[in-house]
Design a protein around this motif. Structure first.
Motif, mmCIF file in Angstrom:
data_model
loop_
_atom_site.group_PDB
_atom_site.id
_atom_site.type_symbol
_atom_site.label_atom_id
_atom_site.label_comp_id
_atom_site.label_asym_id
_atom_site.label_seq_id
_atom_site.Cartn_x
_atom_site.Cartn_y
_atom_site.Cartn_z
ATOM 1 N N GLY A 179 17.380 -63.779 -15.119
ATOM 2 C CA GLY A 179 17.000 -63.791 -13.711
ATOM 3 C C GLY A 179 15.977 -62.722 -13.382
ATOM 4 O O GLY A 179 15.324 -62.777 -12.349
ATOM 5 N N MET A 231 12.228 -60.861 -9.510
ATOM 6 C CA MET A 231 13.248 -61.860 -9.843
ATOM 7 C C MET A 231 12.609 -63.208 -10.144
ATOM 8 O O MET A 231 11.539 -63.513 -9.645
ATOM 9 N N GLY A 260 15.401 -68.933 -7.933
ATOM 10 C CA GLY A 260 16.596 -69.724 -8.182
ATOM 11 C C GLY A 260 17.817 -68.917 -8.583
ATOM 12 O O GLY A 260 18.914 -69.457 -8.675
ATOM 13 N N TYR A 261 17.638 -67.620 -8.840
ATOM 14 C CA TYR A 261 18.768 -66.772 -9.222
ATOM 15 C C TYR A 261 19.303 -66.047 -7.993
ATOM 16 O O TYR A 261 18.547 -65.691 -7.086
ATOM 17 N N ASN A 262 20.606 -65.829 -7.977
ATOM 18 C CA ASN A 262 21.262 -65.129 -6.895
ATOM 19 C C ASN A 262 20.894 -63.638 -6.971
ATOM 20 O O ASN A 262 21.199 -62.972 -7.965
ATOM 21 N N ILE A 263 20.259 -63.140 -5.934
ATOM 22 C CA ILE A 263 19.769 -61.753 -5.954
ATOM 23 C C ILE A 263 20.915 -60.743 -6.027
ATOM 24 O O ILE A 263 20.874 -59.841 -6.877
ATOM 25 N N PRO A 264 21.952 -60.835 -5.182
ATOM 26 C CA PRO A 264 23.037 -59.836 -5.286
ATOM 27 C C PRO A 264 23.722 -59.834 -6.660
ATOM 28 O O PRO A 264 23.993 -58.765 -7.219
ATOM 29 N N ASP A 265 23.985 -61.024 -7.216
ATOM 30 C CA ASP A 265 24.643 -61.085 -8.527
ATOM 31 C C ASP A 265 23.754 -60.515 -9.628
ATOM 32 O O ASP A 265 24.207 -59.753 -10.480
ATOM 33 N N THR A 266 22.495 -60.892 -9.619
ATOM 34 C CA THR A 266 21.574 -60.442 -10.657
ATOM 35 C C THR A 266 21.339 -58.941 -10.580
ATOM 36 O O THR A 266 21.358 -58.254 -11.607
ATOM 37 N N THR A 267 21.134 -58.416 -9.381
ATOM 38 C CA THR A 267 20.891 -56.971 -9.263
ATOM 39 C C THR A 267 22.134 -56.167 -9.628
ATOM 40 O O THR A 267 22.023 -55.077 -10.194
ATOM 41 N N ARG A 268 23.319 -56.697 -9.339
ATOM 42 C CA ARG A 268 24.550 -56.012 -9.751
ATOM 43 C C ARG A 268 24.641 -55.965 -11.281
ATOM 44 O O ARG A 268 25.002 -54.944 -11.865
ATOM 45 N N LYS A 269 24.265 -57.074 -11.940
ATOM 46 C CA LYS A 269 24.260 -57.100 -13.407
ATOM 47 C C LYS A 269 23.241 -56.106 -13.957
ATOM 48 O O LYS A 269 23.492 -55.455 -14.974
#
Length: 134
Positions: A49, A91, A94-103
């Motif tokens: 992402g 980013m 199509g990717y979830n920003i909160p989930d990806t940034t947390r990862k």
């Protein structure tokens, strides 16, 4: 905790280096802040992402341009063996920003703590843009 300031070979600017290990019988191990930034950048680009860092540097481009180029989108602050990281990413659409940034935060934190032995207090992630794949 700045242990020493060394000039990089062939460079006019100075780098901060930090003591990782000091065994008076063998010697010391120091790490430059740019190395810490490169480790953080490489960790971030491994997350699905993340298209690239703020400067448009991807994992693949860094291998051609050198890992030094990869650290341009990362700012490191280190005091008393505690690291604070600020990183700018772009980013993929199509990717979830909160989930990806947390990862990204978790990956950078665990990678830096494992590789340096220092504590990571903060990993601040800024999303500068969204890239649409062709």
């Amino acid at each position: 905790m700045k242990e020493a300031v060394m000039a990089q070979k062939g460079s006019k600017e100075k780098q901060n280096t930090y003591m990782i290990y000091d065994d008076h019988t063998i010697g010391t191990v120091q790490i430059a802040d740019e190395v810490i930034a490169t480790i953080a950048a490489l960790a971030a680009t491994e997350i699905e992402g993340v298209a690239c860092l703020g400067g448009g540097i991807t994992h693949a481009k860094a291998s051609r341009a050198g890992a030094r180029a990869l650290s341009r989108g990362v700012r490191i602050e280190l005091q008393e063996k505690v690291i604070r990281v600020q990183i700018i990413i772009i980013m993929r659409f199509g990717y979830n920003i909160p989930d990806t940034t947390r990862k990204v935060q978790e990956k950078i934190k665990s990678t830096l703590e494992t590789m340096t032995g220092f504590e990571v207090a903060d990993v601040d992630v800024s999303v500068a843009d969204v890239q649409v794949d062709k």
